[in-house]
Design a protein around this motif. Structure first.
Motif, mmCIF file in Angstrom:
data_model
loop_
_atom_site.group_PDB
_atom_site.id
_atom_site.type_symbol
_atom_site.label_atom_id
_atom_site.label_comp_id
_atom_site.label_asym_id
_atom_site.label_seq_id
_atom_site.Cartn_x
_atom_site.Cartn_y
_atom_site.Cartn_z
ATOM 1 N N PRO A 1 -49.024 3.772 15.114
ATOM 2 C CA PRO A 1 -48.956 2.348 15.458
ATOM 3 C C PRO A 1 -47.503 1.868 15.491
ATOM 4 C CG PRO A 1 -50.560 2.735 13.715
ATOM 5 C CD PRO A 1 -49.821 4.017 13.919
ATOM 6 N N ALA A 2 -47.279 0.745 16.141
ATOM 7 C CA ALA A 2 -45.940 0.162 16.218
ATOM 8 C C ALA A 2 -45.385 -0.040 14.805
ATOM 9 C CB ALA A 2 -45.994 -1.172 16.949
ATOM 10 N N PRO A 3 -44.080 0.123 14.617
ATOM 11 C CA PRO A 3 -43.491 -0.045 13.283
ATOM 12 C C PRO A 3 -43.824 -1.387 12.646
ATOM 13 C CG PRO A 3 -41.916 1.000 14.728
ATOM 14 C CD PRO A 3 -43.094 0.606 15.587
ATOM 15 N N TYR A 4 -43.821 -2.466 13.438
ATOM 16 C CA TYR A 4 -44.160 -3.786 12.878
ATOM 17 C C TYR A 4 -45.563 -3.764 12.289
ATOM 18 C CZ TYR A 4 -47.463 -7.328 14.508
ATOM 19 O OH TYR A 4 -48.578 -8.099 14.671
ATOM 20 N N GLU A 5 -46.516 -3.133 12.979
ATOM 21 C CA GLU A 5 -47.896 -3.075 12.506
ATOM 22 C C GLU A 5 -48.012 -2.194 11.265
ATOM 23 O OE1 GLU A 5 -51.781 -3.611 11.784
ATOM 24 O OE2 GLU A 5 -50.484 -4.837 13.038
ATOM 25 N N GLN A 6 -47.290 -1.099 11.230
ATOM 26 C CA GLN A 6 -47.297 -0.241 10.043
ATOM 27 C C GLN A 6 -46.777 -1.016 8.829
ATOM 28 O OE1 GLN A 6 -45.700 3.824 10.455
ATOM 29 N NE2 GLN A 6 -45.635 3.425 12.662
ATOM 30 N N LEU A 7 -45.681 -1.728 9.015
ATOM 31 C CA LEU A 7 -45.086 -2.512 7.933
ATOM 32 C C LEU A 7 -46.047 -3.602 7.473
ATOM 33 C CD1 LEU A 7 -42.679 -3.224 6.147
ATOM 34 C CD2 LEU A 7 -41.747 -4.527 8.077
ATOM 35 N N ILE B 1 -47.779 -3.610 3.616
ATOM 36 C CA ILE B 1 -47.533 -4.700 2.668
ATOM 37 C C ILE B 1 -48.838 -5.418 2.352
ATOM 38 C CG2 ILE B 1 -46.400 -6.934 2.340
ATOM 39 C CD1 ILE B 1 -43.970 -5.765 3.829
ATOM 40 N N ALA B 2 -49.641 -5.689 3.365
ATOM 41 C CA ALA B 2 -50.923 -6.375 3.145
ATOM 42 C C ALA B 2 -51.828 -5.539 2.239
ATOM 43 C CB ALA B 2 -51.614 -6.648 4.480
ATOM 44 N N ASP B 3 -51.937 -4.254 2.494
ATOM 45 C CA ASP B 3 -52.784 -3.390 1.670
ATOM 46 C C ASP B 3 -52.308 -3.355 0.230
ATOM 47 O OD1 ASP B 3 -54.316 -2.800 3.904
ATOM 48 O OD2 ASP B 3 -53.428 -0.810 4.212
ATOM 49 N N ARG B 4 -51.003 -3.237 0.032
ATOM 50 C CA ARG B 4 -50.462 -3.171 -1.330
ATOM 51 C C ARG B 4 -50.628 -4.505 -2.058
ATOM 52 N NH1 ARG B 4 -47.930 0.581 1.520
ATOM 53 N NH2 ARG B 4 -47.409 2.562 0.545
ATOM 54 N N VAL C 1 -39.001 -6.523 11.473
ATOM 55 C CA VAL C 1 -39.387 -6.917 10.117
ATOM 56 C C VAL C 1 -39.768 -8.396 10.101
ATOM 57 C CG1 VAL C 1 -38.614 -7.129 7.717
ATOM 58 C CG2 VAL C 1 -37.981 -5.108 9.072
ATOM 59 N N ALA C 2 -39.012 -9.239 10.789
ATOM 60 C CA ALA C 2 -39.313 -10.670 10.835
ATOM 61 C C ALA C 2 -40.694 -10.912 11.435
ATOM 62 C CB ALA C 2 -38.245 -11.414 11.634
ATOM 63 N N LYS C 3 -41.037 -10.163 12.458
ATOM 64 C CA LYS C 3 -42.357 -10.302 13.090
ATOM 65 C C LYS C 3 -43.458 -9.943 12.092
ATOM 66 C CE LYS C 3 -44.998 -8.695 17.106
ATOM 67 N NZ LYS C 3 -44.980 -7.823 18.293
ATOM 68 N N ALA C 4 -43.268 -8.865 11.327
ATOM 69 C CA ALA C 4 -44.259 -8.465 10.319
ATOM 70 C C ALA C 4 -44.368 -9.532 9.227
ATOM 71 C CB ALA C 4 -43.888 -7.113 9.715
#
Length: 129
Positions: free
Chosen positions: A19-25, A29-32, A61-64
Motif C-alpha cells: 500500500p501507499a506509504p501514507y496508508e501504511q503509516l 498508527i491507528a492500529d497501535r 506524513v502530514a496527509k496520514a
C-alpha cells in the motif's frame, strides 16, 4: 523488500504491491493506538521529524496525520504537538493530566521509577489504600 523503522516501530514497505506509504503509516498508527500500544496522550513526532526518520516526504506524513485526526485517533494541540487521542471525555482528561505530569516530572529531573512512585503514592492516598 526495503523497509524503514522508527522508535514508534513504524515500518514502511516500499516494495511493489505494498500500500501507499501514507496508508501504511496511517494504518499502523491507528492500529497501535486502538490496541493500546500507543497509549492515549502519547506524543507523536513532528511531521518533519517523522518524515525524516522514515525517509518520506513531509506531505506524506502530514496527509496520514490529517486522516488520523479526522478519524479521532490523534489530536493536534497547537504548538504543544500531536498526541494519541483518548477514547472519551474522562479518559481524554486523564490522559492530558498524565501527559502534563510526565512533562513536569521530566523537567524536575525525576527518573521514570521516581515519577511512577510519586504517582502511585498519590493515587493510593486518594483511593485509601
Amino acid at each position: 523488500m526495503t523497509s524503514t523503522t522508527t522508535p514508534l516501530k513504524i515500518r514502511i514497505d516500499d516494495s511493489a504491491g505494498a500500500p501507499a506509504p501514507y496508508e501504511q503509516l496511517r494504518a499502523q498508527i491507528a492500529d497501535r493506538a486502538r490496541s493500546g500500544k500507543l497509549p492515549a496522550g502519547f506524543k507523536l513526532p513532528t511531521v518533519r521529524g517523522l518524515a525524516q526518520e522514515l525517509g518520506l516526504a513531509a506531505n506524506t506524513v502530514a496527509k496520514a496525520y490529517r486522516a488520523l485526526e479526522t478519524d479521532g485517533v490523534i489530536e493536534t494541540r497547537g504548538r504543544n504537538g500531536t498526541f494519541v487521542a483518548a477514547a472519551e471525555g474522562s479518559s481524554r482528561e486523564a490522559a492530558t493530566a498524565a501527559q502534563a505530569y510526565a512533562e513536569r516530572a521530566h523537567r524536575l529531573g525525576l527518573t521514570e521509577a521516581e515519577a511512577l512512585g510519586a504517582a502511585t503514592t498519590a493515587l493510593r492516598a486518594r483511593y485509601g489504600r
